[in-house]
Design a protein around this motif. Sequence first.
Motif, PDB file in Angstrom:
ATOM      1  N   ARG A  99       0.557  -0.999  -0.017  1.00 27.67           N
ATOM      2  CA  ARG A  99      -0.198  -0.075  -0.024  1.00 27.67           C
ATOM      3  C   ARG A  99       0.959   1.427  -0.081  1.00 27.67           C
ATOM      4  NH1 ARG A  99      -5.677  -0.125   3.412  1.00 27.67           N
ATOM      5  NH2 ARG A  99      -5.715  -2.031   3.004  1.00 27.67           N
ATOM      6  N   THR A 100       0.473   2.175  -0.458  1.00 29.34           N
ATOM      7  CA  THR A 100       1.159   3.726  -0.498  1.00 29.34           C
ATOM      8  C   THR A 100       0.245   4.837   0.000  1.00 29.34           C
ATOM      9  OG1 THR A 100       1.445   3.851  -3.439  1.00 29.34           O
ATOM     10  CG2 THR A 100       1.383   6.041  -1.601  1.00 29.34           C
ATOM     11  N   VAL A 101       1.475   4.796   1.557  1.00 35.70           N
ATOM     12  CA  VAL A 101       1.641   5.871   2.713  1.00 35.70           C
ATOM     13  C   VAL A 101       2.029   7.036   2.231  1.00 35.70           C
ATOM     14  CG1 VAL A 101       0.983   5.166   4.940  1.00 35.70           C
ATOM     15  CG2 VAL A 101       0.682   3.501   4.259  1.00 35.70           C
ATOM     16  N   ILE A 102       1.079   7.569   2.233  1.00 36.58           N
ATOM     17  CA  ILE A 102       1.591   9.627   2.694  1.00 36.58           C
ATOM     18  C   ILE A 102       1.741   9.770   4.671  1.00 36.58           C
ATOM     19  CG2 ILE A 102       1.843  11.924   2.015  1.00 36.58           C
ATOM     20  CD1 ILE A 102       1.954   9.914   0.015  1.00 36.58           C
ATOM     21  N   SER A 103       3.097   9.618   4.620  1.00 37.81           N
ATOM     22  CA  SER A 103       3.215  10.601   6.459  1.00 37.81           C
ATOM     23  C   SER A 103       4.229  11.776   6.865  1.00 37.81           C
ATOM     24  CB  SER A 103       3.376   9.461   6.884  1.00 37.81           C
ATOM     25  OG  SER A 103       5.420   9.269   6.953  1.00 37.81           O
ATOM     26  N   GLY A 104       3.370  12.424   7.542  1.00 40.16           N
ATOM     27  CA  GLY A 104       4.207  14.097   7.447  1.00 40.16           C
ATOM     28  C   GLY A 104       5.057  13.045   8.769  1.00 40.16           C
ATOM     29  N   LEU A 105       6.099  12.918   8.737  1.00 37.07           N
ATOM     30  CA  LEU A 105       6.944  11.986   9.105  1.00 37.07           C
ATOM     31  C   LEU A 105       7.988  13.661   8.730  1.00 37.07           C
ATOM     32  CD1 LEU A 105       6.825   8.547   9.918  1.00 37.07           C
ATOM     33  CD2 LEU A 105       6.079  10.124  11.145  1.00 37.07           C
ATOM     34  N   ALA A 106       8.437  13.578   7.949  1.00 36.08           N
ATOM     35  CA  ALA A 106      10.064  14.713   6.966  1.00 36.08           C
ATOM     36  C   ALA A 106      10.099  15.235   8.100  1.00 36.08           C
ATOM     37  CB  ALA A 106       9.024  14.449   5.319  1.00 36.08           C
ATOM     38  N   GLY A 107      11.542  15.350   8.537  1.00 32.94           N
ATOM     39  CA  GLY A 107      12.137  16.608   9.255  1.00 32.94           C
ATOM     40  C   GLY A 107      12.145  15.850  10.707  1.00 32.94           C
ATOM     41  N   LYS A 108      11.360  15.047  10.936  1.00 34.32           N
ATOM     42  CA  LYS A 108      11.106  14.279  12.546  1.00 34.32           C
ATOM     43  C   LYS A 108      11.279  13.125  12.738  1.00 34.32           C
ATOM     44  CE  LYS A 108       7.556  17.334  13.273  1.00 34.32           C
ATOM     45  NZ  LYS A 108       5.553  17.331  13.127  1.00 34.32           N
ATOM     46  N   VAL A 109      11.328  11.960  11.947  1.00 34.11           N
ATOM     47  CA  VAL A 109      12.074  10.994  11.186  1.00 34.11           C
ATOM     48  C   VAL A 109      12.930  10.198  10.327  1.00 34.11           C
ATOM     49  CG1 VAL A 109      11.735   8.086  11.186  1.00 34.11           C
ATOM     50  CG2 VAL A 109      10.566   9.933  13.349  1.00 34.11           C
ATOM     51  N   GLU A 110      14.411  10.022  10.089  1.00 33.88           N
ATOM     52  CA  GLU A 110      14.951  10.158   9.091  1.00 33.88           C
ATOM     53  C   GLU A 110      14.447   8.760   8.088  1.00 33.88           C
ATOM     54  OE1 GLU A 110      17.569  11.896   8.420  1.00 33.88           O
ATOM     55  OE2 GLU A 110      17.627  13.209   9.998  1.00 33.88           O
ATOM     56  N   LEU A 111      14.746   9.217   7.371  1.00 39.12           N
ATOM     57  CA  LEU A 111      14.110   7.946   6.532  1.00 39.12           C
ATOM     58  C   LEU A 111      14.640   6.697   5.918  1.00 39.12           C
ATOM     59  CD1 LEU A 111      13.727  10.032   2.772  1.00 39.12           C
ATOM     60  CD2 LEU A 111      12.123   8.847   3.519  1.00 39.12           C
ATOM     61  N   GLU A 112      16.144   6.723   6.330  1.00 37.68           N
ATOM     62  CA  GLU A 112      16.769   5.133   7.181  1.00 37.68           C
ATOM     63  C   GLU A 112      16.044   4.248   8.006  1.00 37.68           C
ATOM     64  OE1 GLU A 112      19.519   3.814   5.084  1.00 37.68           O
ATOM     65  OE2 GLU A 112      18.805   5.538   3.395  1.00 37.68           O
ATOM     66  N   GLN A 113      15.493   5.379   8.789  1.00 43.69           N
ATOM     67  CA  GLN A 113      15.276   4.348   9.638  1.00 43.69           C
ATOM     68  C   GLN A 113      14.012   4.145   9.261  1.00 43.69           C
ATOM     69  OE1 GLN A 113      14.943   8.320  12.352  1.00 43.69           O
ATOM     70  NE2 GLN A 113      16.084   7.302  14.157  1.00 43.69           N
ATOM     71  N   LEU A 114      13.098   4.464   9.182  1.00 43.98           N
ATOM     72  CA  LEU A 114      12.222   3.382   7.787  1.00 43.98           C
ATOM     73  C   LEU A 114      11.624   2.982   6.365  1.00 43.98           C
ATOM     74  CD1 LEU A 114       9.968   7.254   6.655  1.00 43.98           C
ATOM     75  CD2 LEU A 114       9.524   5.406   9.673  1.00 43.98           C
ATOM     76  N   ARG A 115      12.897   2.505   6.512  1.00 44.02           N
ATOM     77  CA  ARG A 115      13.117   1.417   5.029  1.00 44.02           C
ATOM     78  C   ARG A 115      13.162   0.447   5.945  1.00 44.02           C
ATOM     79  NH1 ARG A 115      17.375   5.805   2.195  1.00 44.02           N
ATOM     80  NH2 ARG A 115      15.034   6.517   1.259  1.00 44.02           N
ATOM     81  N   ASP A 116      12.575  -0.549   5.473  1.00 44.12           N
ATOM     82  CA  ASP A 116      12.950  -2.010   6.079  1.00 44.12           C
ATOM     83  C   ASP A 116      12.190  -2.315   7.676  1.00 44.12           C
ATOM     84  OD1 ASP A 116      13.683  -3.297   3.675  1.00 44.12           O
ATOM     85  OD2 ASP A 116      15.464  -2.635   3.930  1.00 44.12           O
ATOM     86  N   ARG A 117      11.389  -1.754   7.979  1.00 42.36           N
ATOM     87  CA  ARG A 117      11.111  -1.753   9.720  1.00 42.36           C
ATOM     88  C   ARG A 117       9.521  -2.066   9.414  1.00 42.36           C
ATOM     89  NH1 ARG A 117      11.325   3.554  13.581  1.00 42.36           N
ATOM     90  NH2 ARG A 117       9.987   2.291  15.468  1.00 42.36           N
TER      91      ARG A 117
END
Length: 526
Positions: A400-418
Amino acid sequence: MANPDSKRRLGLIQRNLQETLGEDRLTKLLDDGQDVRIYWGTATTGKPHIAYFVPISKIADFLEAGCQVTILFADLHGYLDNMKAPWSLLNLRVKYYENVIKAMLQSIGVPLDKLTFIKGTDYQLSREYTLDVYRLSSVVTEHDAKKAGAEVVKQVDHPLLSGLLYPGLQALDEEYLKVDAQFGGVDQRKIFTFAEKYLPALGYAKRIHLMNPMVPGLTGTKMSSSEEDSKIDLCDSPSSLKKKLKKAFCEPGNVTENGILSFTKHVLFPLSRGKPFLIERKEEFGGNKLYDDYESLEKEFGEELVHPGDLKQAVEREINKLLDPIRKQFQSPELKELASKAYPVEPKTKVKKGAKSGASEELSPSRLNIKVGKIVSAEMHPDADTLYLEKIDIGEDVPRTVISGLAGKVELEQLRDRLVVVLCNLKPVKMRGIESQAMLLCAVSEDGTIEPLSPPEASSPGEVALFEGHSSGEPDAELKPKKKVFEQLQVDLKTSSNGIAQWKDHQLVTKLGPVVAPSLKNASIR
């Protein structure tokens, strides 16, 4: 040639049964003078209700026929069946079932010293049993496992693997309990034939299977713990009993879809020990009438010689006799506390007044479809500096495609494969030209720190997360924006002082354990 005693014993064993698989083997055991070993298993899920007297009356028959009877409290089965019994409540529900079943047996005069009680997890977690589960899984097809559980395991759009294991475990129970026969409802016939097919494949003997008919509930359908008007709780008061019986379906002359008559046939007559069944009537309506057998009662009811109101009154009298000792026993403070802990009451919160629609709908977190997801990709939204665009696998064919307002608050690398937790039944909404198909659930502290919720480490995409005590309801197909169901539930979504996600005091758990935000305690969830 069968001796008279074996014929009598066979008659007791098969009384009111709908079907017997392996009757020739049963007859041989009885002719040889052996004590037939029978087990009946009950999954420790919803509260036992008065329909449990149907199998209990048969257990009385088995004991009278000289059988050795084992009652299995199938705690692990209840957990595997779509988590109808949350892991944290397993032991409590087993204790509740044990007390209830013993109270029922005592109320009909069945000596407990002739029975064996066992809990599934006492042997189903052993090395030998586990190895046999693996052996069985190597020969059973997905088609056969799914077909076997079709009428017993809860059917959902995206079934868990645990539901496929259920029939195999029930089959193995026959071997590990060392019985000659298994007893259950005819709704388990597919599991029984599954056992007859696959136990010999492991080198184990084929067992006898004894099946009760499905007895209609008070509404004329199957008596169910989840259908309040269809069941009578074992601790219902006499006034509550009267109220439910008054509503019960009992059409004049109808003898086929009549829960009142069925209960009379399968419980009251077998437990009467030869005492006639009394219908009390005023003299102007024919006076009192005694029935020595069910067939006579059914015949006269079918001919409308017995009024439904008179039948209900007689059944109410006899049910009260069954329930009185159980009610008395469950007035003790210890059993009251056990009941409240094993079956915490789900609050019936209403939608706030003034809502334009759905104002009378009950709010329960069971309406939220929450699943484990794995973020397979995460990048900046092409048209927004504050939004991330994630692709999240939740066990479906396409992420699923999910849009979240995490930019600037959580690093992208912390999200990938999580591994994350996703609310899946919000209405899709476009955010800067791209449709977001779910919501990534996060803990948010007062200072604005954000941490995505984490399921247990060994979780897999698509696993369901439920709030303990709220596992019986079905999630909405789609949460309608105007009804603001999630917004109103979200007020009470928080992490605990241990970082566990919860709604009010009900923990959010998967089958492997609680969902957490390790670094954000006492934070809101949104």
